[in-house]
Structures are given as structure tokens and as C-alpha cells.
Design a protein around this motif. Structure first.
Motif, PDB file in Angstrom:
ATOM      1  N   SER A  82       0.862  -1.188   0.000  1.00  0.00           N
ATOM      2  CA  SER A  82       0.000   0.000   0.000  1.00  0.00           C
ATOM      3  C   SER A  82       0.890   1.227   0.000  1.00  0.00           C
ATOM      4  CB  SER A  82      -0.929   0.012   1.218  1.00  0.00           C
ATOM      5  OG  SER A  82      -0.175   0.100   2.412  1.00  0.00           O
ATOM      6  N   ARG A  83       0.340   2.331  -0.491  1.00  0.00           N
ATOM      7  CA  ARG A  83       1.066   3.589  -0.535  1.00  0.00           C
ATOM      8  C   ARG A  83       0.139   4.735  -0.135  1.00  0.00           C
ATOM      9  NH1 ARG A  83       4.720   0.891  -0.236  1.00  0.00           N
ATOM     10  NH2 ARG A  83       6.682   0.852  -1.420  1.00  0.00           N
ATOM     11  N   GLN A  84       0.685   5.688   0.622  1.00  0.00           N
ATOM     12  CA  GLN A  84      -0.103   6.833   1.072  1.00  0.00           C
ATOM     13  C   GLN A  84      -0.017   8.008   0.104  1.00  0.00           C
ATOM     14  OE1 GLN A  84      -2.144   6.847   3.597  1.00  0.00           O
ATOM     15  NE2 GLN A  84      -1.589   4.798   4.354  1.00  0.00           N
ATOM     16  N   GLN A  85       1.111   8.142  -0.587  1.00  0.00           N
ATOM     17  CA  GLN A  85       1.304   9.275  -1.479  1.00  0.00           C
ATOM     18  C   GLN A  85       0.722   8.978  -2.859  1.00  0.00           C
ATOM     19  OE1 GLN A  85       2.372  12.261  -0.806  1.00  0.00           O
ATOM     20  NE2 GLN A  85       2.845  11.800   1.327  1.00  0.00           N
ATOM     21  N   PRO A  86      -0.074   9.888  -3.416  1.00  0.00           N
ATOM     22  CA  PRO A  86      -0.591   9.666  -4.768  1.00  0.00           C
ATOM     23  C   PRO A  86       0.552   9.613  -5.783  1.00  0.00           C
ATOM     24  CG  PRO A  86      -1.792  11.427  -3.652  1.00  0.00           C
ATOM     25  CD  PRO A  86      -0.605  11.116  -2.807  1.00  0.00           C
ATOM     26  N   GLY A  87       0.340   8.840  -6.829  1.00  0.00           N
ATOM     27  CA  GLY A  87       1.338   8.725  -7.874  1.00  0.00           C
ATOM     28  C   GLY A  87       1.256   7.372  -8.550  1.00  0.00           C
ATOM     29  N   THR A  88       2.143   7.164  -9.528  1.00  0.00           N
ATOM     30  CA  THR A  88       2.222   5.900 -10.246  1.00  0.00           C
ATOM     31  C   THR A  88       3.432   5.121  -9.741  1.00  0.00           C
ATOM     32  OG1 THR A  88       1.186   6.857 -12.206  1.00  0.00           O
ATOM     33  CG2 THR A  88       2.410   4.805 -12.510  1.00  0.00           C
ATOM     34  N   TYR A  89       3.236   3.868  -9.416  1.00  0.00           N
ATOM     35  CA  TYR A  89       4.285   3.024  -8.845  1.00  0.00           C
ATOM     36  C   TYR A  89       4.535   1.823  -9.760  1.00  0.00           C
ATOM     37  CZ  TYR A  89       3.517   5.750  -4.612  1.00  0.00           C
ATOM     38  OH  TYR A  89       3.400   6.779  -3.718  1.00  0.00           O
ATOM     39  N   GLN A  90       5.823   1.491  -9.910  1.00  0.00           N
ATOM     40  CA  GLN A  90       6.225   0.365 -10.757  1.00  0.00           C
ATOM     41  C   GLN A  90       6.637  -0.799  -9.865  1.00  0.00           C
ATOM     42  OE1 GLN A  90       6.032   0.501 -14.053  1.00  0.00           O
ATOM     43  NE2 GLN A  90       6.868  -1.478 -14.553  1.00  0.00           N
ATOM     44  N   VAL A  91       5.966  -1.913 -10.028  1.00  0.00           N
ATOM     45  CA  VAL A  91       6.253  -3.121  -9.259  1.00  0.00           C
ATOM     46  C   VAL A  91       7.165  -4.021 -10.093  1.00  0.00           C
ATOM     47  CG1 VAL A  91       5.256  -5.191  -8.216  1.00  0.00           C
ATOM     48  CG2 VAL A  91       4.071  -3.000  -8.038  1.00  0.00           C
ATOM     49  N   ARG A  92       8.163  -4.612  -9.435  1.00  0.00           N
ATOM     50  CA  ARG A  92       9.022  -5.583 -10.135  1.00  0.00           C
ATOM     51  C   ARG A  92       9.274  -6.778  -9.238  1.00  0.00           C
ATOM     52  NH1 ARG A  92      14.320  -7.036 -10.522  1.00  0.00           N
ATOM     53  NH2 ARG A  92      15.039  -5.366  -9.134  1.00  0.00           N
ATOM     54  N   VAL A  93       9.057  -7.963  -9.798  1.00  0.00           N
ATOM     55  CA  VAL A  93       9.415  -9.230  -9.172  1.00  0.00           C
ATOM     56  C   VAL A  93      10.271  -9.979 -10.193  1.00  0.00           C
ATOM     57  CG1 VAL A  93       8.610 -11.370  -8.133  1.00  0.00           C
ATOM     58  CG2 VAL A  93       7.274  -9.272  -7.854  1.00  0.00           C
ATOM     59  N   ASP A  94      11.556 -10.132  -9.887  1.00  0.00           N
ATOM     60  CA  ASP A  94      12.506 -10.691 -10.843  1.00  0.00           C
ATOM     61  C   ASP A  94      12.453  -9.856 -12.124  1.00  0.00           C
ATOM     62  OD1 ASP A  94      14.501 -12.837 -11.175  1.00  0.00           O
ATOM     63  OD2 ASP A  94      13.224 -13.430 -12.840  1.00  0.00           O
ATOM     64  N   ARG A  95      12.096 -10.451 -13.284  1.00  0.00           N
ATOM     65  CA  ARG A  95      12.052  -9.697 -14.539  1.00  0.00           C
ATOM     66  C   ARG A  95      10.641  -9.270 -14.935  1.00  0.00           C
ATOM     67  NH1 ARG A  95      16.790 -11.826 -18.584  1.00  0.00           N
ATOM     68  NH2 ARG A  95      18.385 -12.143 -16.982  1.00  0.00           N
ATOM     69  N   GLU A  96       9.677  -9.556 -14.083  1.00  0.00           N
ATOM     70  CA  GLU A  96       8.298  -9.194 -14.362  1.00  0.00           C
ATOM     71  C   GLU A  96       8.006  -7.813 -13.754  1.00  0.00           C
ATOM     72  OE1 GLU A  96       5.625 -11.311 -15.943  1.00  0.00           O
ATOM     73  OE2 GLU A  96       7.557 -11.902 -16.793  1.00  0.00           O
ATOM     74  N   MET A  97       7.382  -6.942 -14.537  1.00  0.00           N
ATOM     75  CA  MET A  97       7.096  -5.579 -14.081  1.00  0.00           C
ATOM     76  C   MET A  97       5.651  -5.206 -14.405  1.00  0.00           C
ATOM     77  SD  MET A  97      10.618  -3.515 -15.031  1.00  0.00           S
ATOM     78  CE  MET A  97      10.688  -4.107 -16.711  1.00  0.00           C
TER      79      MET A  97
END
Length: 797
Positions: free
Chosen positions: A655-670
Motif C-alpha cells: 500500500s502507498r499513502q502518497q498519490p502517484g504511479t508506482y512500478q512493481v518488479r518481481v525478478d524480470r516481471e514488471m
């Protein structure tokens, strides 16, 4: 009357002060920092407002800068100084602070001597080296300070003294920033002219002695500037008897004492005019000749030529010959030529070059050119060359480009990270004790869900950070180096071990209190060289919580200096650790696929579910540590044990409190998700109408007229009903704070571009403005009492 006028002046002055303060406040508080890299350049004479014209031989001071806005981070890959005109020049300028002699980067004549000289001083003003979003992605870059920053260049350029160089020139400073613009440039024009006054008086004196030897006079007409290096005739100027035998020893060279003052200051350049006539255009040798000439000779000519012209020639030459030429060139000059060549050709050349030399050239290449060259190279060649680049350079290449080109490389070796930032309100840990083999630190306080710095020693530990689930107090972190493996650990981890084992334990905190951990260690370069360790094979192992096996943690190189390489890892628990390495990167043992981020748009604070599939690629049971990254920052790790060839599932919740766009990465998957602010506009419209009745309460302030005229009771009869609510209407101004809730969402929208703490000086400016207006008011009021003391007749007039 005068008192009333004075009161009006007071009202006028303070109204003006209030308006000015409000305007300034609105202007300042509504400012948003405009981010954008800029470049500028000028010459010393142009900066002083003088016509920028220079005599040949006169040093030109070139002043340039690359400016960063407030808090801006940009990965500046290259800065060039380019001079266009009769004598073109192109030089790659350093970015680090210092004073540099760049003459060795300039063109040379046929004897290998520089035609010009160039010295540059680089100074940083409120610029730091930082890690963050550089425009093209997360990585290392240069960051502007609170009020912006600037990288300034002061270059002393001595143009050659020959006729070819005279003319108009345009100097440009250019900065290449991946992901921002192809090139940022700023031009500055000036002229170079050859002074001719000394040439006119010489012919008037030469005819006196030339009648006897006519041929000698013919020689003097043209080469008078060239024999100037022979200062020996100058002493013979004393014996100037009229007899005829004397002219032969000094055939009309004696008249040259007049130009002798000019060669005295710069005798060396006088030898260059004759050879400079041929290399002035600095053309590279034809492609047909490049194949047959020695590589050292061709390299010298290629370095003297313009990079784009040299690239055209080398494009037509065999790859083997280009490799030979590049090996004889300085790495930065070879990189300038490679940047002008086709990526396929450059890739083939770099593959055939020795890995060390190829890595040096790749380190000097512009990042965008390196990015286009990587797909043209084989995975084997890239695996040998890319690890030798600095992390700052490697991570400027987009991860997806590296993923596609390096299918079998360790994933974390190809992607940069943003180090976790401890909560600013937390105090630094207290050192309880330190010894040559261990240390203990005390974290007085931690904050729930925030990173906390726990310790910074002993060797090989550089830093330990922990994110706790709840707020804790007096958490102790203990680290010890071990000379040998404990008796309850039956085996060593695979690979060559770097130095000693070490352990990390936490007191006053349970394992379930730890949400995430981040560990940075330093590895001696001597150990890497002596054991022929591949830098992508360095791995941190931890003794598993089940006390039965070693577990490898994905490790990435994050920095280096003259003595150490620095690696980071995201462990799942604290225990016994070991740093290992091998001659080749370890083979891939698992793969991650099918990343799912749900939902992709949430309100601030709402949970986001992240899931992915994991497959064991080995023929035996393995335990994997899989970190989760959000915008390049470690969020945590998950441990999965799978049988040979088995598949499993990874589950995370963030979860995130600050508005914005976040990029998730697990190994080579984004995959991305977006956070929007929690706004309840339904509550805000109701206070807005509630404030509209407030204007009806504004007639209530008319008690002020009631003090002077008593005739207003008739109107007050109508407000009388409203006076009863006036008691309630007095609270209605209290709803005025309620309009402020609509302002609360707007500040929440401002944190994405934080102004960076520039408010204190704003209050100073407002105070100064109000003080000035108050001083004017006092001055006016001092004048009115004098006027009021006049006789009534004068006052009436």
C-alpha cells in the motif's frame, strides 16, 4: 478633519500593505519548481560586454555551464565542447570537479604535436551525486540543490596562429542526458583575426639591403616569418658595416629585428605553420589506405580527424582493422568515433576487442549509443564486458534492453536500486561498543512501517537497515566476524568465500516484527582479482532458519571505489552470512512469470495485491529468496521452497499513502499501479452554501454606524430578526475554517513536486515589504500633526 485624513492615510497604507503581502504570498506559495536541464555558454569578452574578437595567439576564455533545477536529478552521460569554423574542434569535457589539461585530446600536426592547447576547470555549485529518477528511469545522476545547482566550465583555449584559423567561430557546449533530450546545447559566437600591422613596416626596410643579392630579397619576401626561429642573426645586427662582404652572412635576415618581438612570446607555434597547412582540414586517411597502413599510424590520424569523418572511413574498413585501430587509441577518443558508427558495426568491433579494452570504450560511450549497441552483441561478449562497467554506467541502460540481451544473467545484476531512506525523524543508532571483530548498536526508537538505520560496521558490513511492523524501542543489533564455521553448520556455501563469516542478530525484536531488511557489504577488489571472481557471481548466502541449508540471496553491485566493490541484498531473516564468488555467473535456478497487480488504481492507503508464478529450473529441491521492488526500492522478500521442476506462487500485499504511479518488479516481471488521493468532495459543497448565508450576516457589522448616528434604528428593525440569529450568525463566521478543508486536498496534491523548504526567505521578504510600507506610513503621519497645528483659517484653506 486632519485626524480623519490621518486615519484615512493609515487605512490606505495598511490596505496597500495587506494587498502587497497577499499578492506576494499568493505568488510565492503557488510557485512550483520548474524542472529542466539547461546549458549556457559565453566568452570572457562577451560576458564583459566587449565585442568578442580575438587576435591569433590570444587565449580565448570560454565560460559554460550545465544547470539543474531544484531537486532535479539527471544522468548526464556526456558534455562536449564543440567549435565550428575554419578550424573545427570537438572535445569531450569531464564532469567531475577538478582542473584538467585537455591538450592531449586535441588534433595534432604531422609530427604529432598539438595544434592548440586547452585547459578546463570544472566546478560544482550546489550539485551532488545522487540516486533517483533521472528521467529515463531510476539510477545514478547529478542532483540540483535546494535552489538549483550548476556544473560550471572555465576553459582556456589557445587557437593556432595561422591564416587558416582566422575567421568567425561558433562555440557550443552540449550535454547528453538519456531520456530527457537528445542533446542540450547553447552556442556562443566570436571571431579570430590575424594582426597585420607588423607586416607593413618590414618591406620598407628590406629594399635597402636587397639590391645586392636579388635572390636573397626574393627569399625574404615570403619566408620572413619562417626564419624568425633563427635568433642568431639578431646579435649580428650589431656589426652592420657598409662593406659588401657582410651581406652574404646576413642576407636580408637582419631586417627581421622588427618582427622578432612577435616570435619571442610563442616561438613554438612558429614551427607549425608549414606542416599545419596540410593537416588543417584533418581529413582521415582513405579507407583503402587504412587497410594497408600500420594501426598505430592510422590511430593517430583517426584521433586528429573529426569523429564523424573518421566514422565514415572506418565503416568501410574490415572489423578486424577497426579493432586494431581502436586498441591503439585512447578509450574516450575511440568512444567518440564509435558513437558516430552504426550499432551493428560497433557491436562487432567490441566483441572482437579484448574485454578490458572493450569495457573501457563502452564506459566512455554515450548511454543512448551504448543502449543501441547492446542488442548487436552476443550474450557471451556482454557477460564478459558489462560487469566491468561502473554501476552508474550500466544502470543507465534500460532494464528491458538488458533483459532481452542477457537471458541467462542474474536479474538483480542488471537493474539498479534506490537505497531505502530511513525516516528523518528517527535518531541515529547509538554505538554501544566496537571491537576489531564486532560491534553493537542501539536503535533508541523505530517507527512502524518505516526504514530505520540499525548499524554501519564491522567489516565487511557497510550498512544494515530494517523496516519494523510496529514502533519499537531500544532494539540492539549485534554483528560479529567469525574465524571459522560454527560447529552446528556442517558445510560451507558454494563458491569461494570472501574473507570471514559474519553473523547479525537483533535483540528486543522478534523475527515476526521485521517487515523487510536491507544489507550492504563491501568486497575487496584484491580478493576479486586474485581469485578471478566474476563480479556478477558475488552472492550473499545466509544459513536458513531451519538450520539445515545455505540459502543464496540475490545480490547486486551498487557502487565501487578504488579499494572495494559494494553489494546489496534483501535478506528474509538475520543469521549467519557468507560472501562468495565464482569464476562465472551462477546458472539460473528459477524463473518468475505471470505477474498480476490488482487493482491497478486505488485510493491512498488501500492495499494492492501482487502475485506471480515461480518455477524451479533445477533437478533438485531449492529454496529461493525473491525480493519485491517498488520504484526501485526494496519492499521485502519472500522465501519459497520448491521440489525439482515444481511450480509455486508468490503473494505480496502493498500500500502507498502518497498519490502517484508506482512500478512493481518481481525478478524480470514488471507492472504498474496508480494511487489517487482520498477526496470526499461531498462534504465540501455543503460548507460552501453554508458560507453563502454568511454574507447575509455581513449587515450585522452595521453596529459600527449605530455608534455615530442614532437615526439608524429604523433600518435596524429589519435586521432585528437577523440580530437574533446574529448570536448564531456570530458562529457562522466560524464556518470560515470549513472552507479550509477544500484546501486540504490541494496541499496533498503538492507533495509530489515538493518545493524543498524555500519558505523562510519568503517571510523575510514579506516582513521587509511591510516594514517599508509602515515606515512610509509613519513618515506621512508625522507630517499630519504639523498640518493640524496650523491656525484654523490656514487649515480651512
Amino acid at each position: 478633519m486632519f485626524r480623519r485624513q490621518g486615519f484615512r492615510h493609515w487605512r490606505l497604507v495598511f490596505s496597500l500593505a495587506l494587498v502587497v503581502a497577499l499578492v506576494l504570498g499568493a505568488f510565492v506559495f503557488s510557485r512550483k519548481p520548474a524542472l529542466g536541464l539547461t546549458t549556457s555558454i559565453t566568452t570572457d569578452k562577451a560576458q564583459q560586454g566587449i565585442d568578442p574578437a580575438y587576435a591569433l595567439g590570444e587565449t580565448v576564455t570560454i565560460l559554460g555551464s550545465v544547470a539543474l533545477a531544484q531537486g532535479e536529478i539527471k544522468a548526464i552521460s556526456q558534455v562536449w565542447l564543440r567549435i565550428a569554423g575554419p578550424r573545427p574542434l570537438e572535445v569531450n569535457l569531464p564532469i567531475s570537479e577538478g582542473t584538467y589539461n585537455l591538450t592531449d585530446r586535441l588534433p595534432v600536426d604531422g609530427q604529432g604535436q598539438p595544434l592548440t592547447s586547452l585547459n578546463c576547470t570544472v566546478a560544482w555549485d550546489k550539485v551532488t551525486y545522487a540516486y533517483g529518477f533521472t528521467g529515463a528511469g531510476y539510477g545514478y545522476g547529478y542532483k540540483g540543490g535546494i535552489s538549483g545547482g550548476k556544473i560550471s566550465y572555465t576553459c582556456q583555449y589557445a587557437p593556432p596562429e595561422d591564416l587558416v584559423a582566422a575567421g568567425d567561430y561558433q562555440t557550443t557546449i552540449e550535454a547528453a542526458v538519456p531520456g530527457f533530450q537528445p542533446v542540450l546545447s547553447a552556442p556562443s559566437a566570436y571571431s579570430l583575426f590575424k594582426p597585420q600591422p607588423p607586416a607593413t613596416p618590414t618591406p620598407t626596410r628590406t629594399p635597402t639591403t636587397t639590391p645586392a643579392p636579388v635572390t636573397g630579397g626574393g627569399l625574404v619576401a615570403t619566408p620572413t616569418p619562417k626564419p624568425a626561429p633563427t635568433p642568431t642573426p639578431h646579435p649580428t645586427a650589431t656589426p652592420t658595416p657598409p662593406p659588401t662582404p657582410t651581406p652574404p652572412p646576413t642576407p636580408t635576415l637582419t631586417p627581421t629585428p622588427t618582427p622578432t618581438p612577435t616570435p619571442a612570446p610563442s616561438p613554438a607555434p612558429k614551427t607549425t605553420p608549414t606542416p599545419s597547412a596540410t593537416p588543417a582540414p584533418r581529413p582521415p586517411p582513405p579507407a583503402t589506405e587504412v587497410e594497408t597502413r600500420p594501426a598505430t599510424e592510422v590511430a593517430r590520424q583517426i584521433e586528429a580527424a573529426a569523429p564523424i569523418e573518421a566514422a565514415r572511413v572506418l565503416e568501410q574498413v574490415t572489423t578486424t582493422k577497426v579493432v586494431e585501430v581502436f586498441q591503439q587509441m585512447a578509450a574516450d577518443k575511440a568512444a567518440r568515433v564509435a558513437e558516430q558508427m552504426q550499432p551493428q558495426k560497433v557491436g562487432a568491433v567490441l566483441e572482437q576487442m579484448p574485454p578490458d579494452k572493450a569495457s573501457q570504450v563502452m564506459q566512455e560511450m554515450a548511454s543512448d549509443k551504448l543502449t543501441s549497441t547492446v542488442p548487436a552483441m552476443s550474450e557471451t561478449a556482454l557477460t564478459e564486458r558489462l560487469p566491468k562497467l561502473t554501476p552508474q554506467k550500466l544502470y543507465q541502460i534500460p532494464p528491458q534492453v538488458l533483459f532481452n540481451a542477457l537471458l541467462n544473467a542474474p536479474t538483480e545484476a542488471l537493474v539498479s536500486e534506490t537505497p531505502p531512506t530511513p525516516a528523518p525523524e528517527l535518531p541515529l543508532p547509538v554505538v554501544v561498543y566496537t571491537t576489531p571483530s564486532g560491534a553493537r548498536y542501539l536503535a533508541v526508537k523505530t517507527t512502524a512501517g518505516e526504514w530505520a538505520l540499525m548499524m554501519g560496521s564491522p567489516f565487511p558490513i557497510r550498512k544494515v537497515l530494517v523496516k519494523f511492523r510496529d514502533q519499537l524501542s531500544d532494539v540492539e543489533t549485534d554483528a560479529q566476524e567469525l574465524d571459522s564455521r560454527p560447529v552446528d553448520v556442517p558445510s560451507d556455501p558454494p563458491g569461494v568465500r570472501a574473507g570471514k563469516l559474519f553473523s547479525i542478530t537483533l535483540s528486543q525484536a522478534k523475527p515476526e516484527d521485521v517487515l523487510a531488511a536491507h544489507l550492504t557489504v563491501k568486497v575487496e577488489k584484491t580478493w576479486v582479482a586474485e581469485n578471478r571472481i566474476h563480479e556478477w557471481s558475488v552472492q550473499i548466502y545466509t544459513w536458513g532458519p531451519d538450520k539445515s541449508t545455505w540459502i543464496g540471496i540475490p545480490t547486486k553491485k551498487v557502487d565501487e571505489d578504488g579499494q572495494y566493490l559494494y553489494y546489496s541484498a534483501v535478506p528474509t531473516h538475520f543469521s549467519l552470512f557468507a560472501i562468495t564468488g565464482q569464476s562465472q555467473p551462477p546458472p539460473l535456478k528459477m524463473t518468475v512469470s505471470g505477474l498480476q497487480v490488482s487493482p491497478t488504481q486505488v485510493l491512498a492507503g488501500a492495499p494492492v495485491a501482487v502475485s506471480a508464478n515461480i518455477t524451479n529450473l533445477t533437478a533438485q529441491q531449492e529454496t529461493f529468496v525473491v525480493p519485491l521492488w517498488i520504484n526501485g526500492v526494496a519492499e521485502g522478500s519472500q522465501t519459497v521452497t520448491l521440489a525439482a521442476g515444481a511450480k509455486g506462487n508468490l503473494q505480496y500485499s502493498v500500500s502507498r499513502q502518497q498519490p502517484g504511479t508506482y512500478q512493481v518488479r518481481v525478478d524480470r516481471e514488471m507492472g504498474p499501479f496508480e494511487v489517487t488521493a482520498q477526496v470526499q468532495p461531498t462534504a465540501t459543497p455543503t460548507p460552501v452554501p453554508a458560507t453563502t448565508p454568511a454574507p447575509t450576516a455581513t449587515p450585522a457589522p452595521r453596529p459600527t454606524p449605530t455608534t455615530t448616528p442614532v437615526t439608524s434604528p429604523t433600518p435596524t428593525a429589519t435586521p432585528q430578526p437577523t440580530v437574533a440569529p446574529a448570536a448564531t450568525a456570530v458562529p457562522t463566521p466560524a464556518p470560515l475554517p470549513t472552507p479550509t478543508p477544500p484546501l486540504v486536498p490541494t496541499p496533498t496534491a503538492l507533495p509530489p513536486p515538493p518545493p524543498g523548504g524555500g519558505f523562510p526567505w519568503v517571510w523575510v521578504i514579506l516582513a521587509v515589504v511591510i516594514a517599508v510600507i509602515a515606515a512610509v506610513a509613519v513618515t506621512l503621519l508625522r507630517r499630519h500633526p504639523a498640518a493640524s497645528s496650523l491656525p484654523p483659517s490656514e487649515g480651512a484653506e
